[in-house]
Design an enzyme around this catalytic site. Structure first.
Site, PDB file in Angstrom:
ATOM      1  CG  ASP A 313      -1.736   1.239   1.369  1.00 16.47           C
ATOM      2  OD1 ASP A 313      -2.588   1.463   0.495  1.00 16.47           O
ATOM      3  OD2 ASP A 313      -1.534   2.004   2.336  1.00 16.47           O
ATOM      4  CD  GLU A 356      -2.222   2.487  -3.604  1.00 16.98           C
ATOM      5  OE1 GLU A 356      -3.075   3.343  -3.899  1.00 16.98           O
ATOM      6  OE2 GLU A 356      -1.615   2.493  -2.525  1.00 16.98           O
TER       7      GLU A 356
END
Length: 648
Positions: A313, A356
């Site tokens: 993330d 990401e």
């Protein structure tokens, strides 16, 4: 897991940033010491004056349970006899300022169900896995050349128990195994990606603000229950990816924040420490002990939960310093990410490390030896943003936005990309994918089918957030289950049928996945038809003449006898038309084989003439000629040869 007190070598590696299985010595471990059964507790609290173990076993009074500091760098340990599994505990830390604070164990394997915050002594050993076939299948072919369509799931809101009320129990990991896995199989997804399932106090953080990195959230059951869920996924040939957050963490009082009263896991400087956008604290990625903690955490999930990948993330927020008006590189984060990827992929080269990342940072998916960050894949956020802005525009404006569709092919092979339509695109007032589409009810569904078809045929692996497969009309409501009642409505039923057919074709047709990361797998036929908003292109496999022709029409107009240039002299079969009435379309389809006609068109020596559906996509397969080198062709040749012999 062999449990011992920290050795001098363990301590050295931990403080060097290279103890990649620090979970073996830190935390709470059941063991027998000098013939006595009990639990060994170990924690790192470098600035603490004193640390005690408190819990339900001593009425939360640690007076007689002082831990022993074994080195100047702040490792504390204590063996407590007769402490068994399911014991609640915390660390009572006296800070350098003399204040007493209560902290959960950073290495706890299990935690109390929120709102309670104690750690729980848990034996992580003992689950018997039955997924050897899964690992054998993974080794048969490289991950790059396999189909990958990921179903992104938030376990708490995919589906809730019947008549569920707020604050009641959610589906357990075992119940989810019984319901979610068959659903994923039915639709044809290859992987499930779980929003973070580390322990976290606040449901609406979706797991992104964690307190227990080694503790699978107790919202759905025990760690062994989660192992069962993953095992069942593997037995059904489904991979499992965890959304993982090594950049920042929750600031709740019982968690990692100011763990011993001073910056411990976070940066010391306020400007570097505080993630003001999310109200969290940034990990100090230059601190060796934090590197040992995070890389050990990755290895822990791999070893004990058999996961197949991490979606890492907020990589963009790690690569650059926070709270700065300019993009200033964070060298500690860059170094850490390279170290992390090398450590993980050295154990399993087919493991999925997915970034990401919304930046244009170069070589994200190149090896560290070649100067890259070492990730396996990167989310293609640029493609996602361009396509959604294009699709949200009314059709009469799309001619002015034509390059939004084509631009991604300029850089499509610079990284190994995954095309994501994730939870972030369908929450907080952004509308669902279906409701982003302009026009009336029918047009919304037609354009959603077109969008999914273009996504499927565009180079790159794929990801879709739950609910998109049946056309959820409302955006994601992060406290409620998906709108399953929509299954009673015809257009939503037909959207599901279409989506399942898409994935069936995807997994059968090698041109759609085999050369996802190579220029050889894609070729434009016509990229300049902005007036009609029509794009046509070819997808290829490694095999000669194994190809698909794709035509996308982003306007609500039907075109008959539309010419498209094709590369080889053969017949073409329409294997998918999103305008089929079976999918809710107007039945502007091509039922007959399309014979190539000699004559230059679109720079090709041949062309075909066909019907182009409104807001539709047509996928055509080039028919192989007898004797061409593929499995189907070989079977046909053999059958024809046998027939001839029988006729003699």
């Amino acid at each position: 897991m062999a449990v011992t007190s920290p050795t001098d070598f363990d301590v050295h590696l931990f403080h060097e940033g290279n103890l990649f299985k620090s979970f073996q010595i830190f935390g709470a471990h059941l063991k027998v010491q000098d013939g006595v059964f009990g639990t060994q507790f170990s924690v790192w609290a470098p600035n603490a004056k004193n640390v005690r173990v408190v819990g339900d076993f001593n009425n939360w009074d640690g007076s007689d349970y002082n831990m022993v500091r074994i080195n100047e760098e702040g490792i504390w340990t204590l063996f407590i006899p007769n402490i068994g599994e399911n014991t609640l505990y915390k660390y009572e830390i006296t800070t350098s300022h003399g204040k007493s604070i209560m902290k959960s164990d950073p290495y706890a394997f299990y935690s109390e169900l929120r709102p309670n915050t104690a750690s729980i002594v848990y034996d992580i050993e003992g689950y018997e896995w039955d997924d050897k076939k899964w690992y054998r299948r993974k080794k048969q072919e490289t991950v790059d050349e396999r189909p990958m369509f990921i179903y992104e799931v938030h376990l708490g809101t995919w589906k809730k128990p019947k008549d569920w009320k707020e604050d009641e129990e959610l589906y357990s990991y075992k119940q989810l195994a019984a319901e979610l896995i068959p659903y994923v199989l039915e639709h044809g997804f290859t992987h499930i990606e779980l929003l973070p399932i580390i322990e976290h106090p606040y449901d609406r953080s979706w797991g992104y603000q964690g307190t227990g990195y080694f503790s699978a959230t107790s919202r759905h059951g025990t760690p062994h229950d989660l192992m069962y869920f993953i095992d069942q996924c593997h037995q059904n040939n489904i991979g499992v990816i965890l959304d993982w957050v090594p950049g920042h963490f929750c600031k709740d009082a019982h968690g990692l924040y100011m763990f011993d009263g001073s910056p411990t896991y976070e940066y010391s400087r306020y400007e570097d420490r505080e993630n003001e956008v999310w109200g969290t604290a940034n990990f100090d990625l230059g601190k060796p002990e934090v590197q040992s903690f995070l890389i050990s955490n990755a290895k822990f999930w791999m070893e004990y939960f058999h996961i197949d990948g991490f979606r890492v993330d907020a990589v963009a927020n790690m690569l650059h310093w926070q709270n700065s008006n300019e993009l200033v590189e964070n060298p500690y984060a860059v170094s850490f990410l390279k170290k992390l990827n090398d450590a993980v992929l050295s154990d399993d080269p087919e493991f999925l490390m997915i970034a990401e990342d919304s930046t244009d940072w170069p070589l994200v998916t190149s090896s560290t030896g070649d100067g890259g960050l070492g990730f396996s894949y990167k989310w293609n956020m640029g493609w996602m943003n361009d396509m959604l802005s294009y699709m949200e525009a009314p059709p009469e404006r799309r001619c002015d936005l034509h390059n939004k569709v084509s631009f991604s092919l300029i850089y499509a092979f610079s990284e190994k990309f995954i095309l994501p339509f994730s939870h972030d695109e369908v929450v907080h007032g952004k509308k669902s994918l279906l409701n982003k589409m302009p026009g009336d009810y029918w047009q919304k569904f037609a354009q959603l089918r077109l969008l999914y078809g273009y996504m499927l045929t565009h180079p790159g692996k794929k990801l879709l957030f739950m609910g998109g497969e049946f056309g959820q009309f409302d955006e994601w409501k992060d406290l409620e289950e998906l709108d399953w009642m929509l299954e009673d409505y015809e257009m939503h039923q037909k959207t599901r049928v279409y989506f399942k057919e898409l994935l069936t074709i995807y997994k059968k047709q090698r041109p759609l996945f085999e050369l996802d990361h190579s220029h050889e797998g894609f070729e434009w036929i016509d990229v300049d038809n902005s007036n009609q908003s029509i794009f046509s292109f070819i997808r290829k496999s490694r095999r000669e003449n194994e190809l698909l022709v794709v035509i996308c029409n982003f306007k609500p107009i039907v075109y008959h006898d539309y010419k498209v240039g094709v590369p080889i002299d053969t017949e073409y079969i329409e294997i998918l038309n999103s305008d089929s009435s079976e999918f809710g379309g107007s039945e502007q389809i091509n039922k007959r084989k399309l014979k190539a006609i000699e004559g230059d068109y679109h720079g090709r020596p041949y062309h075909i003439s066909l019907t182009i559906p409104p807001y539709g996509i047509s996928i055509l397969r080039a028919v192989k000629k007898r004797g061409e080198n593929d499995k189907d062709g070989e079977k046909k040749v053999r059958r024809n040869a046998i027939s001839r012999r029988k006729g003699q």
